[in-house]
Design an enzyme around this catalytic site. Structure first.
Site, PDB file in Angstrom:
ATOM      1  N   LEU A  30      12.650  14.029   3.813  1.00  0.00           N
ATOM      2  CA  LEU A  30      12.048  12.703   3.628  1.00  0.00           C
ATOM      3  C   LEU A  30      10.542  12.783   3.397  1.00  0.00           C
ATOM      4  CD1 LEU A  30      13.867  10.712   6.464  1.00  0.00           C
ATOM      5  CD2 LEU A  30      14.693  11.312   4.192  1.00  0.00           C
ATOM      6  N   ALA A  31       9.939  13.930   3.594  1.00  0.00           N
ATOM      7  CA  ALA A  31       8.480  14.037   3.466  1.00  0.00           C
ATOM      8  C   ALA A  31       8.055  13.871   2.013  1.00  0.00           C
ATOM      9  CB  ALA A  31       7.997  15.384   3.995  1.00  0.00           C
TER      10      ALA A  31
ATOM     11  N   HIS B 216      13.097  -0.010   0.403  1.00  0.00           N
ATOM     12  CA  HIS B 216      13.588  -0.463   1.705  1.00  0.00           C
ATOM     13  C   HIS B 216      12.430  -0.500   2.695  1.00  0.00           C
ATOM     14  CE1 HIS B 216      14.342   3.804   1.098  1.00  0.00           C
ATOM     15  NE2 HIS B 216      13.991   3.975   2.362  1.00  0.00           N
TER      16      HIS B 216
ATOM     17  N   TYR C 143       3.935   9.601  -9.186  1.00  0.00           N
ATOM     18  CA  TYR C 143       4.915   9.667  -8.081  1.00  0.00           C
ATOM     19  C   TYR C 143       6.331   9.756  -8.631  1.00  0.00           C
ATOM     20  CZ  TYR C 143       8.044   7.874  -4.423  1.00  0.00           C
ATOM     21  OH  TYR C 143       9.101   7.700  -3.544  1.00  0.00           O
TER      22      TYR C 143
ATOM     23  N   SER D 119      14.338   8.375  -5.620  1.00  0.00           N
ATOM     24  CA  SER D 119      13.808   7.006  -5.627  1.00  0.00           C
ATOM     25  C   SER D 119      14.168   6.233  -6.890  1.00  0.00           C
ATOM     26  CB  SER D 119      12.284   7.090  -5.511  1.00  0.00           C
ATOM     27  OG  SER D 119      11.699   5.855  -5.833  1.00  0.00           O
TER      28      SER D 119
ATOM     29  N   GLN E 258       8.425   5.949   8.038  1.00  0.00           N
ATOM     30  CA  GLN E 258       9.357   4.844   8.311  1.00  0.00           C
ATOM     31  C   GLN E 258      10.810   5.326   8.423  1.00  0.00           C
ATOM     32  OE1 GLN E 258      10.071   0.650   6.217  1.00  0.00           O
ATOM     33  NE2 GLN E 258      10.923   2.272   4.963  1.00  0.00           N
TER      34      GLN E 258
ATOM     35  N   ILE F   8       9.456  13.000   9.558  1.00  0.00           N
ATOM     36  CA  ILE F   8       9.980  12.263  10.734  1.00  0.00           C
ATOM     37  C   ILE F   8       8.989  11.233  11.258  1.00  0.00           C
ATOM     38  CG2 ILE F   8       9.159  13.880  12.536  1.00  0.00           C
ATOM     39  CD1 ILE F   8      12.234  13.391  13.616  1.00  0.00           C
TER      40      ILE F   8
ATOM     41  N   GLU G 115      12.201   4.437  -8.314  1.00  0.00           N
ATOM     42  CA  GLU G 115      11.029   4.510  -9.202  1.00  0.00           C
ATOM     43  C   GLU G 115      11.313   5.406 -10.411  1.00  0.00           C
ATOM     44  OE1 GLU G 115       7.576   3.203  -9.143  1.00  0.00           O
ATOM     45  OE2 GLU G 115       8.815   1.740  -8.132  1.00  0.00           O
TER      46      GLU G 115
HETATM   47  P1  NAP Z   1       6.538   7.255   4.493  1.00  0.00           P
HETATM   48  O1  NAP Z   1       6.605   6.242   5.596  1.00  0.00           O
HETATM   49  O2  NAP Z   1       5.348   7.279   3.598  1.00  0.00           O
HETATM   50  O3  NAP Z   1       6.679   8.702   5.180  1.00  0.00           O
HETATM   51  C1  NAP Z   1       6.367   9.880   4.495  1.00  0.00           C
HETATM   52  C2  NAP Z   1       6.454  11.042   5.457  1.00  0.00           C
HETATM   53  O4  NAP Z   1       6.117  12.250   4.750  1.00  0.00           O
HETATM   54  C3  NAP Z   1       5.477  10.956   6.650  1.00  0.00           C
HETATM   55  O5  NAP Z   1       6.142  11.420   7.798  1.00  0.00           O
HETATM   56  C4  NAP Z   1       4.377  11.923   6.251  1.00  0.00           C
HETATM   57  O6  NAP Z   1       3.698  12.484   7.340  1.00  0.00           O
HETATM   58  C5  NAP Z   1       5.219  12.989   5.559  1.00  0.00           C
HETATM   59  N1  NAP Z   1       4.431  13.893   4.724  1.00  0.00           N
HETATM   60  C6  NAP Z   1       3.588  13.588   3.711  1.00  0.00           C
HETATM   61  N2  NAP Z   1       3.072  14.707   3.192  1.00  0.00           N
HETATM   62  C7  NAP Z   1       3.589  15.746   3.886  1.00  0.00           C
HETATM   63  C8  NAP Z   1       3.427  17.156   3.830  1.00  0.00           C
HETATM   64  N3  NAP Z   1       2.628  17.729   2.945  1.00  0.00           N
HETATM   65  N4  NAP Z   1       4.134  17.921   4.694  1.00  0.00           N
HETATM   66  C9  NAP Z   1       4.958  17.354   5.610  1.00  0.00           C
HETATM   67  N5  NAP Z   1       5.132  16.031   5.724  1.00  0.00           N
HETATM   68  C10 NAP Z   1       4.458  15.241   4.873  1.00  0.00           C
HETATM   69  O7  NAP Z   1       7.822   7.157   3.563  1.00  0.00           O
HETATM   70  P2  NAP Z   1       9.242   6.431   3.822  1.00  0.00           P
HETATM   71  O8  NAP Z   1       9.151   5.040   3.353  1.00  0.00           O
HETATM   72  O9  NAP Z   1       9.696   6.745   5.185  1.00  0.00           O
HETATM   73  O10 NAP Z   1      10.139   7.194   2.759  1.00  0.00           O
HETATM   74  C11 NAP Z   1      10.807   8.412   3.087  1.00  0.00           C
HETATM   75  C12 NAP Z   1      11.105   9.183   1.806  1.00  0.00           C
HETATM   76  O11 NAP Z   1      11.915   8.384   0.952  1.00  0.00           O
HETATM   77  C13 NAP Z   1       9.882   9.553   0.983  1.00  0.00           C
HETATM   78  O12 NAP Z   1      10.157  10.792   0.362  1.00  0.00           O
HETATM   79  C14 NAP Z   1       9.811   8.458  -0.067  1.00  0.00           C
HETATM   80  O13 NAP Z   1       9.126   8.915  -1.214  1.00  0.00           O
HETATM   81  C15 NAP Z   1      11.280   8.215  -0.313  1.00  0.00           C
HETATM   82  N6  NAP Z   1      11.654   6.878  -0.764  1.00  0.00           N
HETATM   83  C16 NAP Z   1      11.225   5.779  -0.063  1.00  0.00           C
HETATM   84  C17 NAP Z   1      11.646   4.520  -0.455  1.00  0.00           C
HETATM   85  C18 NAP Z   1      11.225   3.290   0.297  1.00  0.00           C
HETATM   86  O14 NAP Z   1      11.359   2.194  -0.254  1.00  0.00           O
HETATM   87  N7  NAP Z   1      10.776   3.413   1.537  1.00  0.00           N
HETATM   88  C19 NAP Z   1      12.512   4.389  -1.555  1.00  0.00           C
HETATM   89  C20 NAP Z   1      12.950   5.537  -2.216  1.00  0.00           C
HETATM   90  C21 NAP Z   1      12.524   6.777  -1.800  1.00  0.00           C
HETATM   91  P3  NAP Z   1       2.354  11.819   7.967  1.00  0.00           P
HETATM   92  O15 NAP Z   1       2.839  10.850   9.006  1.00  0.00           O
HETATM   93  O16 NAP Z   1       1.630  13.002   8.524  1.00  0.00           O
HETATM   94  O17 NAP Z   1       1.626  11.137   6.842  1.00  0.00           O
HETATM   95  O1  F7E Z   2       4.993  -2.269  -4.576  1.00  0.00           O
HETATM   96  C1  F7E Z   2       3.517  -5.056  -6.509  1.00  0.00           C
HETATM   97  C2  F7E Z   2       3.394  -3.658  -7.085  1.00  0.00           C
HETATM   98  O2  F7E Z   2       3.833  -0.576  -3.180  1.00  0.00           O
HETATM   99  C3  F7E Z   2       6.026  -3.140  -4.976  1.00  0.00           C
HETATM  100  C4  F7E Z   2       7.708   3.136  -2.317  1.00  0.00           C
HETATM  101  O3  F7E Z   2       8.404   3.166  -1.101  1.00  0.00           O
HETATM  102  O4  F7E Z   2       9.435   1.853  -3.351  1.00  0.00           O
HETATM  103  C5  F7E Z   2       8.060   1.854  -3.057  1.00  0.00           C
HETATM  104  O5  F7E Z   2       7.284   1.797  -4.252  1.00  0.00           O
HETATM  105  C6  F7E Z   2       5.563  -4.041  -6.107  1.00  0.00           C
HETATM  106  C7  F7E Z   2       4.867  -3.311  -7.251  1.00  0.00           C
HETATM  107  O6  F7E Z   2       6.342  -0.393  -3.600  1.00  0.00           O
HETATM  108  C8  F7E Z   2       0.551  -5.603  -4.495  1.00  0.00           C
HETATM  109  O7  F7E Z   2       2.639  -3.683  -8.285  1.00  0.00           O
HETATM  110  C9  F7E Z   2       1.608  -6.644  -6.072  1.00  0.00           C
HETATM  111  O8  F7E Z   2       5.336  -3.821  -8.456  1.00  0.00           O
HETATM  112  O9  F7E Z   2       5.519  -2.118  -2.103  1.00  0.00           O
HETATM  113  P1  F7E Z   2       5.105  -1.337  -3.283  1.00  0.00           P
HETATM  114  P2  F7E Z   2       6.780   0.438  -4.891  1.00  0.00           P
HETATM  115  O10 F7E Z   2       5.623   0.774  -5.760  1.00  0.00           O
HETATM  116  O11 F7E Z   2       7.917  -0.291  -5.520  1.00  0.00           O
HETATM  117  C10 F7E Z   2       9.896   2.948  -4.164  1.00  0.00           C
HETATM  118  C11 F7E Z   2      11.386   2.813  -4.331  1.00  0.00           C
HETATM  119  C12 F7E Z   2       9.460   4.264  -3.650  1.00  0.00           C
HETATM  120  O12 F7E Z   2      10.141   5.270  -3.823  1.00  0.00           O
HETATM  121  C13 F7E Z   2       8.071   4.362  -3.139  1.00  0.00           C
HETATM  122  O13 F7E Z   2       7.922   5.511  -2.305  1.00  0.00           O
HETATM  123  O14 F7E Z   2       4.598  -4.951  -5.583  1.00  0.00           O
HETATM  124  N1  F7E Z   2       2.311  -5.508  -5.805  1.00  0.00           N
HETATM  125  N2  F7E Z   2       0.521  -6.709  -5.280  1.00  0.00           N
HETATM  126  C14 F7E Z   2       1.682  -4.850  -4.827  1.00  0.00           C
HETATM  127  N3  F7E Z   2       1.981  -3.688  -4.208  1.00  0.00           N
HETATM  128  C15 F7E Z   2       1.161  -3.258  -3.221  1.00  0.00           C
HETATM  129  N4  F7E Z   2       1.453  -2.119  -2.578  1.00  0.00           N
HETATM  130  N5  F7E Z   2       0.039  -3.970  -2.874  1.00  0.00           N
HETATM  131  C16 F7E Z   2      -0.321  -5.151  -3.472  1.00  0.00           C
HETATM  132  O15 F7E Z   2      -1.334  -5.746  -3.139  1.00  0.00           O
END
Ligand code: NAP
Ligand code: F7E
Length: 323
Positions: free
Chosen positions: A83-84, A182, A152, A128, A13, A10, A130
């Protein structure tokens, strides 16, 4: 009687936007949060949305099964959103074991707690895009084979299949949302969009002069977190649990996303962008492009926010924060 939701992650993001959505629908929202010595900082995102006092924070960790069981027994949620995760792809090469413990085995812990204490609760797993990694089809849908490219992504694949398995084995109402990238003003600063919008704001304000990035040829299907949490909720309102791709259906390079941010504040990207080889990843996901047809047809969901709207919103939020 209002419905009760338990949201892990929670403080992240999506957790913040999902809590806001659920509160607006009249839910009683309980959120699992890890204790830290800086707990005031932990609630920053809920604070930004002005809802930190409206959610009930439960002290817990995805790694602690007994705590999760107790929480499930105490809260008795109607819906559980998992979501964690250790969610930063690049860190997963640095911390592969922790990533596996939290992002993969953590799903077993929460599903076990649901199965043992609240088997009629509806369950959402944050899967995801990914998981598609080295893509096997130009446009990825629910039937596209997976090919994960990072610790991951491997961990997320475990969580995804375990969710499917608990649905099939124990009849749990367990759904998996395969969400493409997102973002939002609440995105962690380490992810590329927020890194870009924060740097562009700093450069505009004269606090910084350059932005260092890695692979700017990578392409992503970027949507807005606020839109995507609605898809999570819709999945749990269906009679049958299922898996859904959530995406915009458009893909853009990091380079072009970055250009949008610079142009919004009237700066030329080429004057400030530096490519840093240290920021490249051991294995890259070159391109992602989701096919959201099933979500549109079955959930009536589609992305509302364009990439331009989102990036400009993020730059403006960073200018406000820094200003
Ligand atoms: P985020 O901002 O990194 O949030 C992750 C959350 O997980 C934080 O609240 C974090 O708590 C908590 N957490 C980490 N380790 C934990 C543990 N051991 N026990 C309990 N809580 C823990 O991620 P998000 O972008 O909101 O994404 C939410 C979920 O969707 C994640 O599972 C992510 O992998 C997945 N996802 C994200 C995207 C995206 O583009 N954003 C896309 C696909 C899937 P702290 O605040 O204490 O660190
Ligand atoms: O990278 C390139 C990097 O870290 C996007 C997570 O929410 O979405 C996220 O994963 C792209 C990659 O996100 C930098 O190499 C270049 O190709 O923003 P990112 P991600 O790896 O796609 C998926 C769906 C999830 O599930 C994950 O939790 O951008 N890139 N230069 C860079 N990326 C970062 N972070 N920093 C750079 O300087």
């Amino acid at each position: 009687m209002s419905k009760k939701a338990l949201v892990t992650g929670i403080t992240g993001q999506d957790g913040a936007y999902l809590a806001q959505l659920l509160l607006s629908k009249g839910y009683e929202v309980h959120g699992l949060a890890r204790r830290s010595s800086t707990s005031d900082v932990n609630l920053t995102r809920l604070n930004w949305l002005g809802i930190e006092k409206d959610v009930r924070i439960v002290d817990g960790n995805l790694l602690d099964l007994s705590g999760l069981i107790r929480t499930m027994r105490d809260v008795k949620p109607d819906e559980v959103y998992n979501l964690a995760a250790q969610s930063f792809v690049k860190s997963s090469w640095q911390q592969p074991i922790l990533t596996g413990e939290v992002t993969a085995l953590g799903v077993t812990n929460i599903l076990e707690a649901v199965r043992l204490e609240k088997p009629d609760a509806r369950f959402y797993q944050a899967s995801s895009s990914e998981m598609y990694g080295l893509i096997q089809e130009d446009m990825q849908s629910e039937t596209t084979p997976f090919y994960p490219r990072s610790p991951y992504a491997v961990a997320k694949l475990y969580g995804h299949w375990l969710t499917v398995n608990y649905r099939e084995s124990f009849g749990l109402h367990a759904s998996s949302g395969i969400l493409f990238n997102h973002e939002s003003p609440l995105r962690g600063i380490e992810f590329v969009t927020r890194k870009v919008t924060d740097s562009v704001a700093r450069i505009k304000l004269g606090i910084a002069n350059e932005l260092r990035l890695g692979n700017i040829d990578a392409k992503r299907d970027w949507g807005h977190s606020k839109d995507y949490v609605e898809a999570m909720w819709l999945m749990l309102q269906q009679d049958e649990a299922d898996d859904y791709v959530v995406a915009t259906g458009l893909t853009t390079t990091v380079r072009d996303m970055c250009r949008i941010a610079f142009e919004h504040v009237g700066l030329a990207m080429d004057d400030h962008l530096v490519i840093d080889p240290d920021l490249f990843r051991p294995a890259e996901v070159d391109v992602l492009l989701g096919n959201p047809t099933k979500a549109k047809e079955k959930l009536g969901w589609q992305a509302k926010t364009s990439l331009e709207e989102m990036i400009t919103e993020m730059v403006d939020a960073d200018l406000k924060r820094l200003g």
